[in-house]
Scaffold this motif. Structure first.
Motif, PDB file in Angstrom:
ATOM      1  N   GLY A   1       0.750  -1.245   0.000  1.00  0.00           N
ATOM      2  CA  GLY A   1       0.000   0.000   0.000  1.00  0.00           C
ATOM      3  C   GLY A   1       0.775   1.288   0.000  1.00  0.00           C
ATOM      4  N   SER A   2       2.125   1.231   0.093  1.00  0.00           N
ATOM      5  CA  SER A   2       2.909   2.451   0.178  1.00  0.00           C
ATOM      6  C   SER A   2       3.860   2.566  -1.016  1.00  0.00           C
ATOM      7  CB  SER A   2       3.714   2.480   1.488  1.00  0.00           C
ATOM      8  OG  SER A   2       4.616   3.565   1.495  1.00  0.00           O
ATOM      9  N   ALA A   3       3.617   3.560  -1.859  1.00  0.00           N
ATOM     10  CA  ALA A   3       4.496   3.790  -3.010  1.00  0.00           C
ATOM     11  C   ALA A   3       5.880   4.225  -2.553  1.00  0.00           C
ATOM     12  CB  ALA A   3       3.884   4.855  -3.925  1.00  0.00           C
ATOM     13  N   ARG A   4       5.957   4.998  -1.473  1.00  0.00           N
ATOM     14  CA  ARG A   4       7.244   5.446  -0.945  1.00  0.00           C
ATOM     15  C   ARG A   4       8.082   4.252  -0.468  1.00  0.00           C
ATOM     16  NH1 ARG A   4       8.074   8.238   4.886  1.00  0.00           N
ATOM     17  NH2 ARG A   4      10.345   8.527   4.784  1.00  0.00           N
ATOM     18  N   PHE A   5       7.432   3.301   0.163  1.00  0.00           N
ATOM     19  CA  PHE A   5       8.126   2.106   0.660  1.00  0.00           C
ATOM     20  C   PHE A   5       8.654   1.278  -0.508  1.00  0.00           C
ATOM     21  CE2 PHE A   5       8.413  -2.168   2.469  1.00  0.00           C
ATOM     22  CZ  PHE A   5       9.052  -1.918   3.681  1.00  0.00           C
ATOM     23  N   ARG A   6       7.828   1.121  -1.535  1.00  0.00           N
ATOM     24  CA  ARG A   6       8.260   0.339  -2.697  1.00  0.00           C
ATOM     25  C   ARG A   6       9.422   1.020  -3.422  1.00  0.00           C
ATOM     26  NH1 ARG A   6       2.602  -0.301  -3.240  1.00  0.00           N
ATOM     27  NH2 ARG A   6       2.538   1.349  -4.808  1.00  0.00           N
ATOM     28  N   ARG A   7       9.399   2.345  -3.496  1.00  0.00           N
ATOM     29  CA  ARG A   7      10.503   3.063  -4.143  1.00  0.00           C
ATOM     30  C   ARG A   7      11.808   2.841  -3.373  1.00  0.00           C
ATOM     31  NH1 ARG A   7       6.619   7.237  -4.876  1.00  0.00           N
ATOM     32  NH2 ARG A   7       7.414   8.300  -3.025  1.00  0.00           N
ATOM     33  N   ALA A   8      11.732   2.870  -2.053  1.00  0.00           N
ATOM     34  CA  ALA A   8      12.923   2.645  -1.238  1.00  0.00           C
ATOM     35  C   ALA A   8      13.440   1.221  -1.420  1.00  0.00           C
ATOM     36  CB  ALA A   8      12.602   2.907   0.232  1.00  0.00           C
ATOM     37  N   GLU A   9      12.516   0.264  -1.511  1.00  0.00           N
ATOM     38  CA  GLU A   9      12.917  -1.128  -1.719  1.00  0.00           C
ATOM     39  C   GLU A   9      13.663  -1.288  -3.041  1.00  0.00           C
ATOM     40  OE1 GLU A   9      10.864  -5.523  -2.402  1.00  0.00           O
ATOM     41  OE2 GLU A   9       9.989  -3.656  -3.157  1.00  0.00           O
ATOM     42  N   ARG A  10      13.133  -0.690  -4.099  1.00  0.00           N
ATOM     43  CA  ARG A  10      13.776  -0.787  -5.411  1.00  0.00           C
ATOM     44  C   ARG A  10      15.101  -0.037  -5.439  1.00  0.00           C
ATOM     45  NH1 ARG A  10       8.358   0.197  -7.151  1.00  0.00           N
ATOM     46  NH2 ARG A  10       8.907   2.379  -7.563  1.00  0.00           N
ATOM     47  N   ARG A  11      15.120   1.125  -4.792  1.00  0.00           N
ATOM     48  CA  ARG A  11      16.328   1.946  -4.795  1.00  0.00           C
ATOM     49  C   ARG A  11      17.476   1.240  -4.067  1.00  0.00           C
ATOM     50  NH1 ARG A  11      14.035   6.187  -3.160  1.00  0.00           N
ATOM     51  NH2 ARG A  11      14.614   6.154  -0.966  1.00  0.00           N
ATOM     52  N   PHE A  12      17.166   0.462  -3.046  1.00  0.00           N
ATOM     53  CA  PHE A  12      18.188  -0.262  -2.297  1.00  0.00           C
ATOM     54  C   PHE A  12      18.952  -1.220  -3.216  1.00  0.00           C
ATOM     55  CE2 PHE A  12      19.741  -3.704   0.406  1.00  0.00           C
ATOM     56  CZ  PHE A  12      20.297  -3.009   1.468  1.00  0.00           C
ATOM     57  N   SER A  13      18.224  -2.031  -3.991  1.00  0.00           N
ATOM     58  CA  SER A  13      18.880  -2.957  -4.922  1.00  0.00           C
ATOM     59  C   SER A  13      19.581  -2.206  -6.052  1.00  0.00           C
ATOM     60  CB  SER A  13      17.845  -3.927  -5.516  1.00  0.00           C
ATOM     61  OG  SER A  13      17.411  -4.863  -4.554  1.00  0.00           O
ATOM     62  N   LEU A  14      18.987  -1.090  -6.489  1.00  0.00           N
ATOM     63  CA  LEU A  14      19.575  -0.321  -7.589  1.00  0.00           C
ATOM     64  C   LEU A  14      20.926   0.275  -7.175  1.00  0.00           C
ATOM     65  CD1 LEU A  14      18.944   0.541 -10.486  1.00  0.00           C
ATOM     66  CD2 LEU A  14      17.930   2.637  -9.569  1.00  0.00           C
ATOM     67  N   ILE A  15      21.009   0.786  -5.959  1.00  0.00           N
ATOM     68  CA  ILE A  15      22.267   1.356  -5.469  1.00  0.00           C
ATOM     69  C   ILE A  15      23.349   0.280  -5.411  1.00  0.00           C
ATOM     70  CG2 ILE A  15      23.408   2.310  -3.423  1.00  0.00           C
ATOM     71  CD1 ILE A  15      20.798   3.860  -2.880  1.00  0.00           C
ATOM     72  N   TRP A  16      22.983  -0.899  -4.901  1.00  0.00           N
ATOM     73  CA  TRP A  16      23.953  -1.994  -4.841  1.00  0.00           C
ATOM     74  C   TRP A  16      24.401  -2.404  -6.243  1.00  0.00           C
ATOM     75  CZ3 TRP A  16      26.832  -4.630  -1.359  1.00  0.00           C
ATOM     76  CH2 TRP A  16      26.596  -4.386  -0.001  1.00  0.00           C
ATOM     77  N   GLY A  17      23.453  -2.521  -7.154  1.00  0.00           N
ATOM     78  CA  GLY A  17      23.786  -2.939  -8.505  1.00  0.00           C
ATOM     79  C   GLY A  17      24.696  -1.955  -9.213  1.00  0.00           C
TER      80      GLY A  17
ATOM     81  N   THR B   1      29.931  -0.377 -11.318  1.00  0.00           N
ATOM     82  CA  THR B   1      30.955   0.665 -11.398  1.00  0.00           C
ATOM     83  C   THR B   1      32.301   0.141 -10.910  1.00  0.00           C
ATOM     84  OG1 THR B   1      29.275   2.375 -11.015  1.00  0.00           O
ATOM     85  CG2 THR B   1      31.582   2.989 -10.661  1.00  0.00           C
ATOM     86  N   GLU B   2      32.275  -0.598  -9.796  1.00  0.00           N
ATOM     87  CA  GLU B   2      33.510  -1.179  -9.253  1.00  0.00           C
ATOM     88  C   GLU B   2      34.152  -2.126 -10.263  1.00  0.00           C
ATOM     89  OE1 GLU B   2      35.465  -4.733  -7.579  1.00  0.00           O
ATOM     90  OE2 GLU B   2      33.308  -4.674  -7.967  1.00  0.00           O
ATOM     91  N   CYS B   3      33.314  -2.922 -10.926  1.00  0.00           N
ATOM     92  CA  CYS B   3      33.829  -3.866 -11.920  1.00  0.00           C
ATOM     93  C   CYS B   3      34.434  -3.127 -13.115  1.00  0.00           C
ATOM     94  CB  CYS B   3      32.719  -4.795 -12.384  1.00  0.00           C
ATOM     95  SG  CYS B   3      32.128  -5.900 -11.086  1.00  0.00           S
ATOM     96  N   ALA B   4      33.777  -2.043 -13.545  1.00  0.00           N
ATOM     97  CA  ALA B   4      34.291  -1.254 -14.670  1.00  0.00           C
ATOM     98  C   ALA B   4      35.649  -0.652 -14.322  1.00  0.00           C
ATOM     99  CB  ALA B   4      33.296  -0.154 -15.033  1.00  0.00           C
ATOM    100  N   VAL B   5      35.778  -0.152 -13.096  1.00  0.00           N
ATOM    101  CA  VAL B   5      37.054   0.423 -12.653  1.00  0.00           C
ATOM    102  C   VAL B   5      38.137  -0.652 -12.621  1.00  0.00           C
ATOM    103  CG1 VAL B   5      38.252   1.496 -10.704  1.00  0.00           C
ATOM    104  CG2 VAL B   5      35.955   2.276 -11.344  1.00  0.00           C
ATOM    105  N   ARG B   6      37.768  -1.859 -12.184  1.00  0.00           N
ATOM    106  CA  ARG B   6      38.750  -2.948 -12.128  1.00  0.00           C
ATOM    107  C   ARG B   6      39.213  -3.352 -13.534  1.00  0.00           C
ATOM    108  NH1 ARG B   6      36.909  -7.650  -8.087  1.00  0.00           N
ATOM    109  NH2 ARG B   6      38.851  -8.506  -8.917  1.00  0.00           N
TER     110      ARG B   6
END
Length: 237
Positions: free
Chosen positions: A133-149, A154-159
Motif C-alpha cells: 500500500g505504500s508507493a514510498r516504501f516500494r521506491r525505497a525497496e527498489r532503490r536499495f537494490s539499484l544502489i547496490w547494482g 561501477t567497481e567492476c568497470a574500474v577494475r
C-alpha cells in the motif's frame, strides 16, 4: 529470523561457501569447484519452476555467475586479461541486481527484509502491508537494490580499466581494495537512504496496528460508562 534468512543462506551462502571450501580446502580446480558449487542453485531454480513458484531470482543469478565463471576460466595466459576476468564475473551480479529492479523483483530484498523486520511477526506483517500500500516504501525497496547494482557494476568497470592501465603488481592488491570499498560504500549509501527509512516506516506501521488492536477505549469512554453507572435506577424515564 532463521526462517527469513534461510533463502539467502541456500541461494547465496551455500554456493559461495562450497566454492571456496572445494577450491581452497579440498584443492579442486577452479572449473570443478564452480561446477559442484552450482548444484544447489541449479536444483533450487529447477524446483521453483517445477512447483509453479516461478523463477528463483537469487538462485538463478548465482547459477549464471558460476556459468560465466566457467566460461571465463578458459581464458589464461595474459595476466591483465586474468585481472579483467575477475571484474567481469562479479559485474554479472551487479547487472542482475539492476535488471531485477526493472522487472519488479529487487534481488536485495531477500537480505533487506530480515534486517528490517528482525524476525518479528508484527514487523513482517507491517512490511507486507507497506509493500502493498505504500508507493514510498516500494521506491525505497527498489532503490536499495539499484544502489547496490550500480555500485558493483561501477567497481567492476574500474577494475577492468585498471587491469589495462595500472601496473599488474599494483592491480593484484588494488582489485581487492576496490571491492571492499565498493561494498562499504553501498552499505552506507543504501543503508542511510533506504534501509533506515524503511525500518522506521515498518516500526511505525507495526506500532500503529498494535495500538489499534490493543482495544484501548477512547479517551472519555470509561468516564462516560462510570457516569452512566452512577445514575440511580429509574432516574431516566
Amino acid at each position: 529470523m532463521v526462517q527469513s534468512l534461510l533463502p539467502l543462506v541456500l541461494d547465496v551462502g551455500i554456493p559461495l561457501a562450497s566454492y571456496y571450501l572445494l577450491r581452497n580446502g579440498f584443492g579442486l580446480g577452479e572449473i570443478a569447484a564452480l561446477g559442484w558449487s552450482s548444484v544447489v542453485p541449479a536444483l533450487r531454480t529447477v524446483w521453483g519452476l517445477v512447483r509453479g513458484a516461478g523463477v528463483n531470482g537469487l538462485a538463478l543469478l548465482i547459477l549464471v555467475v558460476n556459468v560465466v565463471g566457467l566460461v571465463l576460466s578458459t581464458m589464461t595466459g595474459d595476466p591483465r586479461l586474468m585481472l579483467a576476468k575477475d571484474g567481469g564475473v562479479s559485474s554479472v551480479i551487479g547487472i542482475g541486481m539492476i535488471v531485477s529492479v526493472f522487472m519488479g523483483k529487487p534481488l536485495m530484498t531477500a537480505g533487506l527484509k530480515p534486517f528490517v523486520t528482525k524476525g518479528s511477526a508484527a514487523k513482517t506483517a507491517a512490511w507486507d502491508r507497506l509493500l502493498a500500500g505504500s508507493a514510498r516504501f516500494r521506491r525505497a525497496e527498489r532503490r536499495f537494490s539499484l544502489i547496490w547494482g550500480i555500485t558493483l557494476v561501477t567497481e567492476c568497470a574500474v577494475r577492468v580499466i585498471g587491469a589495462y592501465t595500472v601496473p599488474v603488481h599494483t592491480m593484484v592488491w588494488l582489485g581487492t581494495v576496490l571491492t571492499v570499498v565498493a561494498i562499504l560504500l553501498a552499505m552506507v549509501v543504501a543503508g542511510g537512504s533506504c534501509a533506515e527509512p524503511m525500518e522506521k516506516m515498518v516500526q511505525a506501521e507495526a506500532e500503529r496496528v498494535g495500538g489499534h488492536q490493543g482495544g484501548e477505549a477512547p479517551v472519555g469512554a470509561a468516564d462516560g460508562a462510570g457516569a452512566a453507572a452512577a445514575v440511580p435506577a429509574g432516574a431516566v424515564q
